[in-house]
Design an enzyme around this catalytic site. Sequence first.
Site, PDB file in Angstrom:
ATOM      1  N   ARG A 178      40.116  -3.694 -29.963  1.00 44.30           N
ATOM      2  CA  ARG A 178      39.746  -3.634 -28.538  1.00 44.30           C
ATOM      3  C   ARG A 178      40.617  -4.539 -27.666  1.00 44.30           C
ATOM      4  O   ARG A 178      40.146  -5.174 -26.715  1.00 44.30           O
ATOM      5  CB  ARG A 178      38.277  -4.003 -28.335  1.00 44.30           C
ATOM      6  CG  ARG A 178      37.291  -3.178 -29.097  1.00 44.30           C
ATOM      7  CD  ARG A 178      37.200  -1.729 -28.627  1.00 44.30           C
ATOM      8  NE  ARG A 178      36.090  -1.063 -29.299  1.00 44.30           N
ATOM      9  CZ  ARG A 178      36.209  -0.422 -30.457  1.00 44.30           C
ATOM     10  NH1 ARG A 178      37.403  -0.320 -31.052  1.00 44.30           N
ATOM     11  NH2 ARG A 178      35.158   0.143 -31.021  1.00 44.30           N
ATOM     12  N   SER A 248      29.655  -0.632 -24.196  1.00 49.34           N
ATOM     13  CA  SER A 248      29.388  -1.902 -24.884  1.00 49.34           C
ATOM     14  C   SER A 248      29.874  -3.040 -24.000  1.00 49.34           C
ATOM     15  O   SER A 248      31.030  -3.036 -23.568  1.00 49.34           O
ATOM     16  CB  SER A 248      30.130  -1.963 -26.209  1.00 49.34           C
ATOM     17  OG  SER A 248      29.802  -0.848 -26.988  1.00 49.34           O
ATOM     18  N   GLU A 344      33.543  -7.525 -23.013  1.00 45.70           N
ATOM     19  CA  GLU A 344      34.575  -6.503 -23.241  1.00 45.70           C
ATOM     20  C   GLU A 344      35.191  -5.948 -21.946  1.00 45.70           C
ATOM     21  O   GLU A 344      36.414  -5.861 -21.848  1.00 45.70           O
ATOM     22  CB  GLU A 344      33.992  -5.360 -24.081  1.00 45.70           C
ATOM     23  CG  GLU A 344      35.046  -4.370 -24.505  1.00 45.70           C
ATOM     24  CD  GLU A 344      34.501  -3.239 -25.341  1.00 45.70           C
ATOM     25  OE1 GLU A 344      34.227  -3.457 -26.525  1.00 45.70           O
ATOM     26  OE2 GLU A 344      34.354  -2.123 -24.803  1.00 45.70           O
TER      27      GLU A 344
END
Length: 349
Positions: A178, A248, A344
Site C-alpha cells: 500500500r 480501509s 491509509e
Amino acid sequence: MPARINQQRGSVLVVDIKQNVSLQPFNSLAIPSVATHFVELTQERELPEIIAYSQARQLGLRVLGGGSNLVLADRVEACVVRNTLLGRTLVEEDLDTVTIEVAAGETWHDLVAWSIAQGWSGLENLALIPGTVGAAPVQNIGAYGVEIADRLVSVRAFDLQREEVSNLSNVECLFEYRNSLFKSDENRYLICSIRLKLRKSFSPMLHYGPLQALKTNIDLRAQDVFDRVVVIRQAKLPDPDRIPNAGSFFKNPMVTGAVFQRLQLQFPDLVFFRAGSGYKIAAGWLIDKAGLRGQSGAGGVGCYSKQALVLINPQRSSSRDVVAWSDRVRHRVEQLFDLTLEVEPRIWT
Ligand code: FAD
Ligand code: NAP
C-alpha cells in the site's frame, strides 16, 4: 471565466480554471470542502497552462482522481487538478500476453470489467475498487492477494518538479505494501497513463478465504472470480454513494516476530498472516477487539458495523470529525495493544 486562451499548434486551447469550487461531490467521504482553484484535465497538452497559472499565483498543484482515498480540509488552498484523461490502447501482444496502456482518468473498475470481457486475465481480484486508473499505482492498490505492482509494466507521469514527462519502470515506482514512490513523494508526479501486462490464459489467485470455495470449479474463468469478488465486496463494504467512506482507513500493521509473540500470548484469538520475515496483523480485528466496531463519535463519524476498518461519515461531517474519530481509534488501539495504526488515505490540509 476561462483562465486564459493558449494558441497551440494552430488550435485554440481553453483551460477553464475555476475558483472556490466545492469538492464535496468529488470525495467519497463526502466531506464539505472547497478548492480555492480547480480545473479538469482533459488533455495532457493543457498541463503547461495549468502549471504556469499555478506558478504565477504561487499555488501548489494537487491531483484528484475519484477522491476515494482522501480526507479533505475545509478549504484546500491549491490548484486542484481533477484528472479526466481517457483512453485504452493495446500496445503489444504475443502468444500468451497483452500489454495495454490506459489513461489515468479512466475508472479502475470499468478497466477491470473491460479487460476480462476482452479475454485477458490478471485484474479480476481487483474488481470494484473505486477510483481512477492513475491513482491505482499511488498506494499500489491491492485486494485478495493481488496488487497492481504484480501487473504493472510502467508509469508515464509528468514530473512537476522537473517539469518533464518521465517513464518509470515497475522497479522505479518503489512499490511496497500500500505504498509507492508516488505516495511517499506526494504531489511530485501527475500520472498520465500506465502500462499493464495481462494474460490470455488464466491462473487464478484464490488463497484468500472468501475465494477458496472457487477452487473446486474446474472450468473456472476470470469472469467467475470477478463476479465473486463483486458479490463479496457489495455484501461487506458500504457503498460510498449511500454511506460515505474511504475504504480501509488504516493499514494493517507489519510487526516483527518478537512483537507478534507478545501479542499472541496476550490475545490467542489474534488474526495475523505471515508477511516476509515478519507478520501482518489484521487492523480490523484490533479495532473490533477494542470495542469500536459499530461505534461512532462527533458528527456521526464511526467504524462500520460489518468491517471495523472502514470509517464511515453518514452525516457528511467535516474532516475535523473524521480526524478526531481516527485519533480516538488509534489511541484505543495503542492503549490496548501497544501498536500504532497508520492512516491509509491521504490527508489534504
Ligand atoms: P484519490 O482519492 O483521488 O487520490 C488518492 C491519492 O492519489 C491522492 O494523494 C492523489 O493526489 C493521488 N492521485 C490521484 N490520481 C493521481 C494521478 N493521476 N497522478 C498522481 N497522483 C494521483 N484501495 C485498495 O488498495 N484496495 C481496495 O480493495 C480498496 N477498496 C476500497 C473500497 C472502498 C469502498 C473505498 C471507498 C476505497 C477503497 N480503496 C481500496 C481505496 C481507493 O479506492 C484506492 O486507493 C484508489 O486507488 C483511489 O483512487 P482515486 O482515483 O479515488 O484517488
Ligand atoms: P478480510 O477478507 O476480512 O481480511 C482481513 C484482513 O486480513 C485483510 O486486510 C487482509 O489483508 C488480511 N488477509 C485475509 N486473508 C489473507 C490471506 N490469505 N493472506 C494474507 N492476508 C490475508 O478483508 P476485507 O476487509 O473483506 O477486504 C478484502 C480485501 O479487499 C483485502 O485484500 C483488503 O485489503 C481489500 N480492501 C481494501 C480496502 C482499502 O481501502 N484499502 C478496502 C476494502 C477492501 P490485506 O488487506 O493485506 O489484503
